[in-house]
Each structure stands twice: as C-alpha cells, then as structure tokens.
Motif scaffolding. Sequence first.
Motif, PDB file in Angstrom:
ATOM      1  N   PRO A 119       0.952  -1.182  -0.116  1.00 50.57           N
ATOM      2  CA  PRO A 119       0.077  -0.037  -0.149  1.00 50.57           C
ATOM      3  C   PRO A 119       0.829   1.377   0.193  1.00 50.57           C
ATOM      4  O   PRO A 119       0.148   2.535   0.038  1.00 50.57           O
ATOM      5  N   ALA A 120       1.951   1.266   0.119  1.00 47.92           N
ATOM      6  CA  ALA A 120       2.829   2.343   0.005  1.00 47.92           C
ATOM      7  C   ALA A 120       3.263   3.030  -1.251  1.00 47.92           C
ATOM      8  O   ALA A 120       4.431   3.499  -1.542  1.00 47.92           O
ATOM      9  N   HIS A 121       2.096   3.325  -2.113  1.00 47.64           N
ATOM     10  CA  HIS A 121       2.249   3.955  -3.249  1.00 47.64           C
ATOM     11  C   HIS A 121       2.907   5.235  -3.371  1.00 47.64           C
ATOM     12  O   HIS A 121       3.645   5.683  -4.238  1.00 47.64           O
ATOM     13  N   ALA A 122       2.458   6.341  -2.202  1.00 45.83           N
ATOM     14  CA  ALA A 122       2.960   7.541  -2.089  1.00 45.83           C
ATOM     15  C   ALA A 122       4.578   7.414  -2.137  1.00 45.83           C
ATOM     16  O   ALA A 122       5.218   8.426  -2.461  1.00 45.83           O
ATOM     17  N   TRP A 123       5.135   6.414  -1.122  1.00 50.75           N
ATOM     18  CA  TRP A 123       6.344   6.375  -0.899  1.00 50.75           C
ATOM     19  C   TRP A 123       7.209   6.036  -2.391  1.00 50.75           C
ATOM     20  O   TRP A 123       8.385   6.546  -2.606  1.00 50.75           O
ATOM     21  N   ARG A 124       6.546   5.001  -3.082  1.00 50.50           N
ATOM     22  CA  ARG A 124       7.374   4.586  -4.276  1.00 50.50           C
ATOM     23  C   ARG A 124       7.201   5.936  -5.310  1.00 50.50           C
ATOM     24  O   ARG A 124       8.177   6.064  -5.962  1.00 50.50           O
ATOM     25  N   SER A 125       6.060   6.403  -5.357  1.00 52.01           N
ATOM     26  CA  SER A 125       6.032   7.728  -6.308  1.00 52.01           C
ATOM     27  C   SER A 125       7.158   8.730  -6.061  1.00 52.01           C
ATOM     28  O   SER A 125       7.597   9.333  -6.727  1.00 52.01           O
TER      29      SER A 125
ATOM     30  N   GLY B 142      13.300  11.576 -11.628  1.00 56.07           N
ATOM     31  CA  GLY B 142      13.004  12.413 -12.687  1.00 56.07           C
ATOM     32  C   GLY B 142      11.763  11.979 -13.079  1.00 56.07           C
ATOM     33  O   GLY B 142      11.267  12.563 -14.357  1.00 56.07           O
ATOM     34  N   ALA B 143      11.098  10.890 -12.566  1.00 57.46           N
ATOM     35  CA  ALA B 143       9.795  10.478 -13.352  1.00 57.46           C
ATOM     36  C   ALA B 143       8.729  11.696 -13.022  1.00 57.46           C
ATOM     37  O   ALA B 143       8.613  12.225 -11.649  1.00 57.46           O
ATOM     38  N   ARG B 144       7.850  11.830 -14.180  1.00 59.17           N
ATOM     39  CA  ARG B 144       6.691  12.857 -13.904  1.00 59.17           C
ATOM     40  C   ARG B 144       5.261  11.824 -13.690  1.00 59.17           C
ATOM     41  O   ARG B 144       5.085  11.312 -14.743  1.00 59.17           O
ATOM     42  N   LEU B 145       4.922  12.207 -12.485  1.00 64.19           N
ATOM     43  CA  LEU B 145       3.642  11.432 -12.348  1.00 64.19           C
ATOM     44  C   LEU B 145       2.574  12.219 -11.821  1.00 64.19           C
ATOM     45  O   LEU B 145       2.907  13.283 -10.938  1.00 64.19           O
ATOM     46  N   GLY B 146       1.541  11.949 -11.899  1.00 63.70           N
ATOM     47  CA  GLY B 146       0.366  12.480 -11.695  1.00 63.70           C
ATOM     48  C   GLY B 146      -0.212  12.202 -10.478  1.00 63.70           C
ATOM     49  O   GLY B 146       0.612  11.616  -9.516  1.00 63.70           O
ATOM     50  N   ARG B 147      -1.562  12.331 -10.242  1.00 66.06           N
ATOM     51  CA  ARG B 147      -2.101  12.066  -8.674  1.00 66.06           C
ATOM     52  C   ARG B 147      -2.807  10.625  -8.726  1.00 66.06           C
ATOM     53  O   ARG B 147      -2.986  10.353  -9.721  1.00 66.06           O
ATOM     54  N   HIS B 148      -2.813   9.964  -7.549  1.00 66.29           N
ATOM     55  CA  HIS B 148      -3.007   8.782  -7.382  1.00 66.29           C
ATOM     56  C   HIS B 148      -2.541   7.734  -8.447  1.00 66.29           C
ATOM     57  O   HIS B 148      -3.208   6.798  -9.039  1.00 66.29           O
ATOM     58  N   VAL B 149      -1.629   7.677  -8.543  1.00 69.63           N
ATOM     59  CA  VAL B 149      -0.449   6.809  -9.304  1.00 69.63           C
ATOM     60  C   VAL B 149      -0.287   5.466  -8.214  1.00 69.63           C
ATOM     61  O   VAL B 149       0.496   5.835  -7.333  1.00 69.63           O
ATOM     62  N   HIS B 150      -0.612   4.342  -8.783  1.00 67.74           N
ATOM     63  CA  HIS B 150      -0.196   3.085  -7.832  1.00 67.74           C
ATOM     64  C   HIS B 150       0.859   2.264  -8.948  1.00 67.74           C
ATOM     65  O   HIS B 150       0.606   1.407  -9.635  1.00 67.74           O
ATOM     66  N   VAL B 151       1.980   2.444  -8.339  1.00 71.45           N
ATOM     67  CA  VAL B 151       2.977   1.571  -8.936  1.00 71.45           C
ATOM     68  C   VAL B 151       3.442   0.612  -8.102  1.00 71.45           C
ATOM     69  O   VAL B 151       3.988   1.040  -6.806  1.00 71.45           O
ATOM     70  N   TYR B 152       3.237  -0.676  -8.262  1.00 73.07           N
ATOM     71  CA  TYR B 152       3.628  -1.623  -7.135  1.00 73.07           C
ATOM     72  C   TYR B 152       4.943  -1.975  -7.029  1.00 73.07           C
ATOM     73  O   TYR B 152       5.786  -1.891  -7.808  1.00 73.07           O
ATOM     74  N   PRO B 153       5.036  -2.707  -5.813  1.00 79.00           N
ATOM     75  CA  PRO B 153       6.815  -2.852  -5.512  1.00 79.00           C
ATOM     76  C   PRO B 153       7.417  -3.878  -6.723  1.00 79.00           C
ATOM     77  O   PRO B 153       8.541  -3.724  -6.700  1.00 79.00           O
ATOM     78  N   GLY B 154       6.832  -4.719  -7.230  1.00 83.37           N
ATOM     79  CA  GLY B 154       7.419  -5.535  -7.892  1.00 83.37           C
ATOM     80  C   GLY B 154       7.661  -5.207  -9.308  1.00 83.37           C
ATOM     81  O   GLY B 154       8.041  -5.897 -10.308  1.00 83.37           O
ATOM     82  N   VAL B 155       7.297  -3.744  -9.923  1.00 84.06           N
ATOM     83  CA  VAL B 155       7.541  -3.171 -10.939  1.00 84.06           C
ATOM     84  C   VAL B 155       8.951  -3.011 -11.267  1.00 84.06           C
ATOM     85  O   VAL B 155       9.742  -2.309 -10.502  1.00 84.06           O
ATOM     86  N   ARG B 156       9.487  -3.280 -12.388  1.00 83.42           N
ATOM     87  CA  ARG B 156      10.847  -3.007 -12.853  1.00 83.42           C
ATOM     88  C   ARG B 156      10.756  -1.956 -13.735  1.00 83.42           C
ATOM     89  O   ARG B 156      10.173  -1.925 -14.880  1.00 83.42           O
TER      90      ARG B 156
ATOM     91  N   ARG C 251      -4.319   8.668 -11.880  1.00 85.10           N
ATOM     92  CA  ARG C 251      -5.305   7.369 -11.508  1.00 85.10           C
ATOM     93  C   ARG C 251      -4.753   6.341 -12.357  1.00 85.10           C
ATOM     94  O   ARG C 251      -5.516   5.677 -13.245  1.00 85.10           O
ATOM     95  N   VAL C 252      -3.478   5.968 -12.445  1.00 84.30           N
ATOM     96  CA  VAL C 252      -2.793   4.901 -13.338  1.00 84.30           C
ATOM     97  C   VAL C 252      -2.286   3.870 -12.421  1.00 84.30           C
ATOM     98  O   VAL C 252      -2.018   4.252 -11.228  1.00 84.30           O
ATOM     99  N   GLY C 253      -2.438   2.547 -12.658  1.00 85.20           N
ATOM    100  CA  GLY C 253      -2.099   1.413 -11.870  1.00 85.20           C
ATOM    101  C   GLY C 253      -1.026   0.596 -12.801  1.00 85.20           C
ATOM    102  O   GLY C 253      -1.362   0.293 -14.017  1.00 85.20           O
TER     103      GLY C 253
END
Length: 186
Positions: A39-45, A52-66, A78-80
Amino acid sequence: MIVQGNDPATQASFALGNRLARALWGLVWLLLFRPSPRPAHAWRSTLLRAFGARLGRHVHVYPGVRIWAPWQLEIGDRVGVGDGATLYNMGPLRIGSGAVISQGAHLCGGTHDIDSPNFQLVARPIDIGEHAWVCAEAFVGPGVRLAPGCVLGARSVLMRSVDEAWTVWAGHPAVRVRQRRRGAVQ
C-alpha cells in the motif's frame, strides 16, 4: 544517451553518466522500492520523482514493477502498474491518465538495428493512451502508440501502433478483435 557506432562486444552502449544513474536507481530500487509494503504507493512515487519521473495524482506503481530509467517515465493521473510489470524505457515512456498496466506486462522501448555492422542499439518511445489497458503478460514493442481506450489482451504482442481509439486487440501478433464500449469509462 546511446553511444553510436560502438563495438558492443568491447564497449559500453551508454554514456558513463547514464550507467551511473541506472546503477544508483538499481540500488534504490533494491533497498527502498522493492521491499516497500504494497500500500506504500506514495513512498514509491516519491522515489520515482526523486529520479526524474513525472507522475500525476493517485498513481499506484506496485513494488514488483521493474523500471529501467525513471527519468524517461511520464504517468498521468489514476494509473495502476501491476506487480511484475517491466517498463524497459530506454526511450520516453508515457502512460496516459486512467490507464492500467497489468501484472507481468512488458513495455520494451529498446531494440537493435539488425542491418547495422555493429548491431546498433536503438531506443524508441512508447505511448499508452488514456484509459487504455495493457493486460497481464502482454508485450508492447519499441515505438508503439496505443490509442486512448484500447485494450491489449493478455499475453498479446503489439509491435505496431494502434491509432483507432476504444478498440480491443489480442493475439500474437495482436489483431483487432472488436470495438470497446466507451460508457464503462469516463
């Protein structure tokens, strides 16, 4: 970023600065990104933005994403991006608002010029439109644009751009299956 005309058997394909940045990102990914709670999406964002990533609001990138190069990544609101997805973004990668990249999907922005004497490494951008869905274990190749609202079916392979919005694609290679109803997504 990519060294041109090199001998890939004996020389690096990327400038030293790029290799150092990727090494540092790899260390941060291993120690801080990957072991973070789901659930730590804000931390990963925050970590992605720091690189340098440009991220919008409510982005959920899960911990296993490479993610190969966060500084080449732009994600809308609002991207998962599901666990096990690979964002091999040697070139710019844009994911539009409301899009979903499912578990195990592979977005590959790098290839080689098979006709060059040195098998030249080539980077191409990938653009995933708003409200598109790249389903589980699907593959999106270099230089591909997926139009808004499109669905790329599970384990499908898409190697060319799809400009017809709100369509469903599946198979290897992916072919148009049908039109998608727009009413389900605003």
